[in-house]
Design a protein around this motif. Structure first.
Motif, PDB file in Angstrom:
ATOM      1  N   CYS A  18     -11.535 -15.244  80.805  1.00  0.00           N
ATOM      2  CA  CYS A  18     -12.789 -14.481  80.822  1.00  0.00           C
ATOM      3  C   CYS A  18     -12.599 -13.254  81.715  1.00  0.00           C
ATOM      4  CB  CYS A  18     -13.928 -15.344  81.335  1.00  0.00           C
ATOM      5  SG  CYS A  18     -15.486 -14.461  81.528  1.00  0.00           S
ATOM      6  N   LEU A  19     -12.970 -12.083  81.212  1.00  0.00           N
ATOM      7  CA  LEU A  19     -12.791 -10.853  81.982  1.00  0.00           C
ATOM      8  C   LEU A  19     -13.936 -10.577  82.941  1.00  0.00           C
ATOM      9  CD1 LEU A  19     -11.174  -8.317  79.473  1.00  0.00           C
ATOM     10  CD2 LEU A  19     -10.100  -9.714  81.229  1.00  0.00           C
ATOM     11  N   GLU A  20     -14.957 -11.428  82.924  1.00  0.00           N
ATOM     12  CA  GLU A  20     -16.059 -11.230  83.874  1.00  0.00           C
ATOM     13  C   GLU A  20     -15.923 -12.117  85.102  1.00  0.00           C
ATOM     14  OE1 GLU A  20     -20.949 -11.129  83.765  1.00  0.00           O
ATOM     15  OE2 GLU A  20     -19.745 -10.519  82.049  1.00  0.00           O
ATOM     16  N   CYS A  21     -15.496 -13.364  84.894  1.00  0.00           N
ATOM     17  CA  CYS A  21     -15.385 -14.273  86.033  1.00  0.00           C
ATOM     18  C   CYS A  21     -13.967 -14.806  86.230  1.00  0.00           C
ATOM     19  CB  CYS A  21     -16.357 -15.439  85.873  1.00  0.00           C
ATOM     20  SG  CYS A  21     -15.967 -16.542  84.494  1.00  0.00           S
ATOM     21  N   GLY A  22     -13.046 -14.516  85.302  1.00  0.00           N
ATOM     22  CA  GLY A  22     -11.666 -14.965  85.449  1.00  0.00           C
ATOM     23  C   GLY A  22     -11.410 -16.388  85.031  1.00  0.00           C
ATOM     24  N   HIS A  23     -12.392 -17.056  84.421  1.00  0.00           N
ATOM     25  CA  HIS A  23     -12.223 -18.445  84.011  1.00  0.00           C
ATOM     26  C   HIS A  23     -11.118 -18.557  82.966  1.00  0.00           C
ATOM     27  CE1 HIS A  23     -13.324 -22.608  83.255  1.00  0.00           C
ATOM     28  NE2 HIS A  23     -13.392 -22.346  81.950  1.00  0.00           N
ATOM     29  N   SER A  72     -21.987 -19.279  79.665  1.00  0.00           N
ATOM     30  CA  SER A  72     -22.139 -18.174  80.615  1.00  0.00           C
ATOM     31  C   SER A  72     -22.615 -16.875  79.984  1.00  0.00           C
ATOM     32  CB  SER A  72     -20.801 -17.912  81.309  1.00  0.00           C
ATOM     33  OG  SER A  72     -19.834 -17.461  80.356  1.00  0.00           O
ATOM     34  N   ALA A  73     -22.444 -16.731  78.650  1.00  0.00           N
ATOM     35  CA  ALA A  73     -22.760 -15.479  77.940  1.00  0.00           C
ATOM     36  C   ALA A  73     -21.860 -14.336  78.381  1.00  0.00           C
ATOM     37  CB  ALA A  73     -24.228 -15.096  78.113  1.00  0.00           C
ATOM     38  N   HIS A  74     -20.709 -14.636  78.985  1.00  0.00           N
ATOM     39  CA  HIS A  74     -19.740 -13.585  79.307  1.00  0.00           C
ATOM     40  C   HIS A  74     -19.055 -13.175  77.998  1.00  0.00           C
ATOM     41  CE1 HIS A  74     -19.426 -15.318  83.669  1.00  0.00           C
ATOM     42  NE2 HIS A  74     -20.577 -14.687  83.434  1.00  0.00           N
ATOM     43  N   PRO A  75     -19.176 -11.930  77.570  1.00  0.00           N
ATOM     44  CA  PRO A  75     -18.831 -11.584  76.185  1.00  0.00           C
ATOM     45  C   PRO A  75     -17.356 -11.397  75.878  1.00  0.00           C
ATOM     46  CG  PRO A  75     -19.674  -9.659  77.313  1.00  0.00           C
ATOM     47  CD  PRO A  75     -19.797 -10.802  78.279  1.00  0.00           C
ATOM     48  N   VAL A  76     -16.525 -11.000  76.859  1.00  0.00           N
ATOM     49  CA  VAL A  76     -15.159 -10.573  76.549  1.00  0.00           C
ATOM     50  C   VAL A  76     -14.145 -11.483  77.228  1.00  0.00           C
ATOM     51  CG1 VAL A  76     -13.474  -8.686  76.623  1.00  0.00           C
ATOM     52  CG2 VAL A  76     -15.905  -8.184  76.293  1.00  0.00           C
ATOM     53  N   MET A  77     -13.177 -11.917  76.453  1.00  0.00           N
ATOM     54  CA  MET A  77     -12.045 -12.658  77.020  1.00  0.00           C
ATOM     55  C   MET A  77     -10.756 -11.937  76.629  1.00  0.00           C
ATOM     56  SD  MET A  77     -10.083 -14.352  74.576  1.00  0.00           S
ATOM     57  CE  MET A  77     -10.204 -14.641  72.813  1.00  0.00           C
ATOM     58  N   GLN A  78      -9.690 -12.262  77.351  1.00  0.00           N
ATOM     59  CA  GLN A  78      -8.378 -11.666  77.093  1.00  0.00           C
ATOM     60  C   GLN A  78      -7.355 -12.769  76.919  1.00  0.00           C
ATOM     61  OE1 GLN A  78      -7.077  -8.549  79.801  1.00  0.00           O
ATOM     62  NE2 GLN A  78      -4.967  -9.237  79.670  1.00  0.00           N
ATOM     63  N   SER A  79      -6.380 -12.533  76.048  1.00  0.00           N
ATOM     64  CA  SER A  79      -5.312 -13.509  75.894  1.00  0.00           C
ATOM     65  C   SER A  79      -4.556 -13.656  77.210  1.00  0.00           C
ATOM     66  CB  SER A  79      -4.340 -13.067  74.796  1.00  0.00           C
ATOM     67  OG  SER A  79      -3.214 -13.918  74.767  1.00  0.00           O
ATOM     68  N   ALA A  80      -4.332 -14.887  77.607  1.00  0.00           N
ATOM     69  CA  ALA A  80      -3.586 -15.159  78.828  1.00  0.00           C
ATOM     70  C   ALA A  80      -2.162 -15.600  78.531  1.00  0.00           C
ATOM     71  CB  ALA A  80      -4.296 -16.235  79.655  1.00  0.00           C
ATOM     72  N   GLU A  81      -1.710 -15.363  77.296  1.00  0.00           N
ATOM     73  CA  GLU A  81      -0.334 -15.681  76.948  1.00  0.00           C
ATOM     74  C   GLU A  81       0.593 -14.589  77.463  1.00  0.00           C
ATOM     75  OE1 GLU A  81       0.727 -18.562  75.488  1.00  0.00           O
ATOM     76  OE2 GLU A  81      -1.359 -19.103  75.892  1.00  0.00           O
ATOM     77  N   PRO A  82       1.808 -14.923  77.858  1.00  0.00           N
ATOM     78  CA  PRO A  82       2.726 -13.927  78.437  1.00  0.00           C
ATOM     79  C   PRO A  82       2.964 -12.750  77.504  1.00  0.00           C
ATOM     80  CG  PRO A  82       3.577 -16.156  78.757  1.00  0.00           C
ATOM     81  CD  PRO A  82       2.397 -16.276  77.849  1.00  0.00           C
ATOM     82  N   GLY A  83       2.805 -11.532  78.038  1.00  0.00           N
ATOM     83  CA  GLY A  83       3.101 -10.316  77.290  1.00  0.00           C
ATOM     84  C   GLY A  83       1.996  -9.833  76.371  1.00  0.00           C
ATOM     85  N   GLU A  84       0.900 -10.608  76.243  1.00  0.00           N
ATOM     86  CA  GLU A  84      -0.187 -10.200  75.359  1.00  0.00           C
ATOM     87  C   GLU A  84      -1.343  -9.630  76.173  1.00  0.00           C
ATOM     88  OE1 GLU A  84       0.658 -13.650  71.984  1.00  0.00           O
ATOM     89  OE2 GLU A  84      -1.370 -13.301  72.709  1.00  0.00           O
ATOM     90  N   HIS A  85      -1.938  -8.545  75.656  1.00  0.00           N
ATOM     91  CA  HIS A  85      -3.000  -7.859  76.403  1.00  0.00           C
ATOM     92  C   HIS A  85      -4.237  -7.614  75.544  1.00  0.00           C
ATOM     93  CE1 HIS A  85       0.114  -7.198  79.396  1.00  0.00           C
ATOM     94  NE2 HIS A  85       0.861  -6.617  78.472  1.00  0.00           N
TER      95      HIS A  85
END
Length: 623
Positions: free
Chosen positions: A575-580, A599-612
């Motif tokens: 999660c890009l808002e709280c880091g979960h 949480s209604a936090h809208p955006v997440m990011q892939s936490a796999e190595p090398g992916e953004h």
């Protein structure tokens, strides 16, 4: 019987050589050229003459149509300036340049004959460009430009050739040249568009794949003959009809018809493309023998052939480099930028000639002075560009470090597109539920949702998974394929017993084949050499993605929720808002989605190595 044996020999040679070329990782067209040249000197091999009628009417229309229906009309339109500069401007530039050179070295030929051979060697070949370009992994924009150029430049070259031949007879004015070209181009577009309208009307009223396929097979020949009957360009008519029909096929044809057409034309293109290159090589012995009887010395013939080969290469590089100044291409953010010098050099070097050049050379009248030398010039240019440029193009692409299409970028784009499609599908499903107001006692709607989710999860699993771990989609594919094999074996046993009608057996086998072909066999992430950073443009504007940016994700490498619940995960998201840090939707517990719902936090990011890449849960888009 001799013709049948010859056709079988050609087909077997093509199959063997293409299989061998794949094993040694060399483009098949290049190997077929060499085999053809060698075969032309083998005693007992019959002499095969490429007549203009056979090539221009029998081979060119289906080859162009097969390429056109697979070419994106959207990409073609986006690169139309580049394509027109190459397919019209460069052909005329090469025609004049080569004409001046040949007239200088062979004064006896005269201007009409010199310009005619210039027009003959001017157009690169669609088959050669795509066969080599796609195999070595050129950037898609370069392949699109080369395809578009090769689809149209034959028309320009053939009109130029016809004009040069006419000038050698009664003469022709500059105004006549312009009118001739306008009629050829405009008439070709009109004929292709008219045929598209007729076929589209027919296809909306038929559902039988066999009838639809039969219509598809006669379309390119109909377009070509229709245009040529009004003295227009049959090449342009075929290309226009193919582009429009390919673009509109999702709404004009049934799914079965599209599958049948796609497979049929892939097969036709494979056979014709490779046979064409073999036939080019088989012309070598006869052309060399004809030149040997020429009154010109061997040195003069070698000089003019070599000089013309160098000229067509240099003229293309010069034109492409000059055109780069005026070319602006849409960049990833919609900003128009000039092509890079690396891409420019690759486009300039990818000018392989093909069968149209050799066939058009035979159109030159027999009374033209030193015609046998002009034919040898055409053969030298075809063989030389295929072998020299075709063999060195992969090396040049590696030296320039031009990036090939990234399969991981494709995977993200595919998954996002499927997610968008599913969003529309689920909206329709909800509307059906509301309109019909039934309770679905059989759980059919839940089954539909499950199947759509399974399809989408398989697409997302192409992006990143835990190394060494079999993904759910891989497990499903492996188990289901094994089951289908057992099911097919049992059906075949029953077929052998004769207890069930053969028509029913065939239908069941076809159902199993379709299901097996649809199983998504995902390449395991751990088999890839290294992960790739992914940054595709969003499919649509998203305020949530615009307000965030990629960050360095946690290196914890675990989903705490899975550890607590005793479940496993496939891939991790942050999660890009709280880091979960939580597991993806392919994982059994889907903790990342659960976190969004809580949480209604809208955006997440892939936490796999090398992916953004990032994902917006609200709008279902990536960035």
């Amino acid at each position: 019987m001799e013709i049948a044996l010859l056709l079988i020999a050609l087909a077997v040679t093509v199959l063997v050589v293409t299989a061998l070329a794949d094993r040694i990782e060399v483009p098949a067209p290049l190997v077929l050229i060499v085999v053809g040249v060698a075969g032309s000197y083998v005693p007992g091999v019959p002499e095969i003459t490429l007549s203009p009628e056979v090539v221009l009417v029998g081979l060119l229309p289906p080859l162009l149509y097969a390429a056109a229906i697979q070419t994106s009309l959207v990409d073609f339109n986006a690169n139309r300036r580049s394509i027109l500069l190459l397919s019209v401007g460069l052909v005329v530039f090469t025609t004049v340049g080569v004409g001046v050179l040949v007239h200088t070295l062979l004064p006896g030929v005269g201007w009409p004959g010199a310009l005619a051979i210039g027009a003959v060697v001017a157009p690169p070949d669609a088959v050669a460009a795509t066969a080599v370009g796609r195999r070595i992994g050129l950037p898609r924009r370069i392949v699109t430009v080369l395809e578009g150029e090769s689809l149209l430049n034959d028309a320009t070259a053939l009109v130029s050739l016809r004009t040069a031949i006419a000038a050698g007879g009664a003469g022709i004015s500059a105004v006549g040249v312009g009118l001739d070209f306008a009629l050829a181009a405009g008439g070709g577009v009109a004929a292709g568009a008219l045929l598209y309208i007729v076929i589209a009307w027919v296809r909306r009223r038929i559902e039988d794949p066999l009838t639809d396929t039969a219509i598809s097979l006669v379309t390119p020949f109909t377009a070509y003959v229709l245009a040529e009957a009004i003295n227009a360009s049959g090449v342009i008519a075929v290309v226009v009809a193919g582009l429009l029909l390919g673009h509109r096929s999702p709404v004009l044809q049934t799914a079965s018809s599209r599958i049948a057409e796609r497979m049929n034309w892939r097969t036709i293109a494979f056979v014709l493309e490779n046979v064409v290159f073999l036939l080019i090589g088989l012309q070598a012995a006869r052309l060399v023998d004809d030149v040997g009887r020429s009154e010109l010395g061997l040195g003069r013939v070698v000089l003019v052939c070599g000089a013309t080969l160098v000229a067509v290469v240099v003229l293309r590089v010069v034109w492409v480099a000059a055109a780069r100044v005026v070319l602006l291409q849409p960049g990833p953010d919609g900003v128009r930028v000039r092509p890079t010098w690396r891409n420019t050099l690759l486009v300039g070097w990818a000018g392989m000639r093909g069968v149209v050049t050799l066939a058009a050379a035979f159109v030159i009248p027999s009374d033209v002075e030193h015609r046998e030398v002009l034919l040898m010039i055409a053969f030298t240019v075809v063989a030389g560009t295929l072998l020299v440029q075709g063999l060195t193009l992969p090396w040049l692409a590696r030296r320039l470090r031009v990036p090939s299409p990234d399969p991981m970028d494709d995977a993200l784009a595919r998954a996002t597109l499927l997610q968008q499609a599913s969003k529309a599908g689920f909206a329709t499903l909800a509307q059906i539920e509301a309109d019909e107001a039934h309770e679905d006692p059989h759980g059919v709607l839940d089954l539909v949702r499950q199947r759509i989710d399974q399809r989408n999860f398989a697409a997302w699993e192409r992006l990143g998974t835990t190394p060494g771990q079999e993904t759910p989609s891989e497990l499903y594919a492996r188990v289901r394929v094994a089951m289908i094999a057992a099911e097919r074996e049992r059906v075949l046993e029953i077929r052998s017993s004769g207890r069930v009608d053969s028509v029913v057996v065939a239908e069941v086998l076809a159902m199993l084949d379709v299901e097996e072909s649809l199983i998504d066999r995902v390449l395991p992430q751990h088999e890839q050499e290294e992960p790739v950073g992914l940054r595709p443009a969003p499919l649509e504007s998203c305020a949530h993605l615009a307000a965030t940016w990629a960050v360095e994700t946690s290196d914890a490498g675990v989903c705490e929720d899975c550890l607590r619940d005793g479940t496993s995960w496939v891939a991790l998201r942050q999660c890009l808002e709280c880091g979960h840090l939580a597991c993806c939707d392919s994982s059994p517990a889907q903790h990342a989605t659960a976190h969004f719902r809580d949480s209604a936090h809208p955006v997440m990011q892939s936490a796999e190595p090398g992916e953004h890449w990032r994902w917006c849960f609200v709008h279902h888009v990536t960035s």
